[in-house]
Write an enzyme that holds these catalytic residues in place. Structure first.
Site, PDB file in Angstrom:
ATOM      1  N   GLU A 192     -39.762  10.525  -2.756  1.00  0.00           N
ATOM      2  CA  GLU A 192     -40.653  11.076  -1.767  1.00  0.00           C
ATOM      3  C   GLU A 192     -40.051  12.535  -1.213  1.00  0.00           C
ATOM      4  O   GLU A 192     -39.038  12.682  -1.317  1.00  0.00           O
ATOM      5  CB  GLU A 192     -40.538  10.290  -0.078  1.00  0.00           C
ATOM      6  CG  GLU A 192     -41.823   9.426   0.014  1.00  0.00           C
ATOM      7  CD  GLU A 192     -41.614   7.974  -0.534  1.00  0.00           C
ATOM      8  OE1 GLU A 192     -42.799   7.299  -0.536  1.00  0.00           O
ATOM      9  OE2 GLU A 192     -40.406   7.642  -0.880  1.00  0.00           O
ATOM     10  N   THR A 193     -40.841  13.372  -1.045  1.00  0.00           N
ATOM     11  CA  THR A 193     -40.650  14.612  -0.526  1.00  0.00           C
ATOM     12  C   THR A 193     -41.280  14.784   0.959  1.00  0.00           C
ATOM     13  O   THR A 193     -42.517  14.540   1.028  1.00  0.00           O
ATOM     14  CB  THR A 193     -41.191  15.698  -1.468  1.00  0.00           C
ATOM     15  OG1 THR A 193     -40.342  15.716  -2.791  1.00  0.00           O
ATOM     16  CG2 THR A 193     -40.866  17.246  -0.768  1.00  0.00           C
TER      17      THR A 193
END
Length: 261
Positions: free
Chosen positions: A44-45
């Site tokens: 995830e970002t």
């Protein structure tokens, strides 16, 4: 833009789950945020913008935006309290899953998240073929949760990702009662272009209610049994789940999204 990578639910770097965190003055186009997440190639970002008393927070995997992510929320809270609102002991986030709160408890960051309501589903041959072991139980909410016979099976599982993709549910969680921990879990997300999530906060919003009922206790210490590993200190509060863990900064730098040619 300023960019950080934080190992969440970790005692030191190279443990837990690394998340990218981008602190923005204003929102970027969705397509650009998706490209950044693909370029980072982390599970995830997170992207966050201050809106009044709270921060708007969005999470992108390499395969698309998700509605809930625990480790990237913890990582964002760590970045904001360390570099933006230094020393803040409580942060509010507006997300696709409603308002989320992160509170500091010493060196722990405690996430207040919604619990998923699990529905029992029949154990199928497809689940067994995907996981490599036949589950003793199966439960469905956003994700599919398969309970295995023992911790060894969870740790040794080598799921067939093509078969996992064909199962119902966004992610697949394999979980069992632990010996040194209340439960051990591994999480797989090939539908989001993530083979195995090193530590999955939203997954524990599935498994904590399950193990809380099974074990007859509200407070659990959970272990994500991925190669990197991570420990979560959990409390079942009914419709909400409290997940606490530590975080460690791996890197800080800059992204130049304007250099697109």
């Amino acid at each position: 833009m300023r960019y950080y990578v934080v190992d969440a639910f970790a005692e030191k770097v190279f443990e837990g789950n690394p998340a990218g965190v981008c602190v923005l003055d204003s929102w970027l186009p969705d397509g650009l945020m998706q490209n950044i997440a693909m370029e980072n190639n982390l599970s995830e970002t997170a992207f966050t913008v201050k809106e009044g008393e709270a921060y708007r927070l969005r999470w992108f995997t390499p395969g698309g935006e998700v509605d809930l992510c625990g480790h990237a929320t913890l990582a964002t809270a760590y970045v904001l309290s360390s570099f933006v609102e230094t020393g803040a002991d409580r942060l509010l986030f507006e997300t696709l899953s409603g308002r989320l709160t992160v509170s500091r408890r010493g060196d722990l960051y405690e996430l207040d998240f919604p619990a998923y309501t699990l529905t029992p589903v029949p154990v199928t041959g497809a689940m067994e073929e995907a996981a490599g072991f036949r589950p003793t139980e199966a439960w469905m909410a956003r994700d599919l949760v398969c309970v295995l016979e023992d911790e060894r099976q969870v740790r040794e599982a080598a799921p067939d990702m093509a078969r996992v993709t064909a199962l119902d549910g966004l992610l697949l969680h394999l979980t069992a009662r632990g010996k040194d921990y209340d439960c051990v879990t591994r999480s797989f997300a090939p539908k989001m272009n993530v083979q195995e999530d090193p530590v999955c906060g939203s997954g524990h919003c599935h498994v904590v209610p399950l193990w809380s009922r099974k074990l007859g206790k509200k407070e659990l210490v959970a272990r994500q049994a991925s190669r990197r590993g991570g420990t979560l200190f959990c409390r079942d509060c009914g419709e909400r789940i409290l997940l606490a863990g530590r975080a460690v900064l791996y890197s800080a730098g800059e992204i130049y999204p304007g250099n697109q040619g």
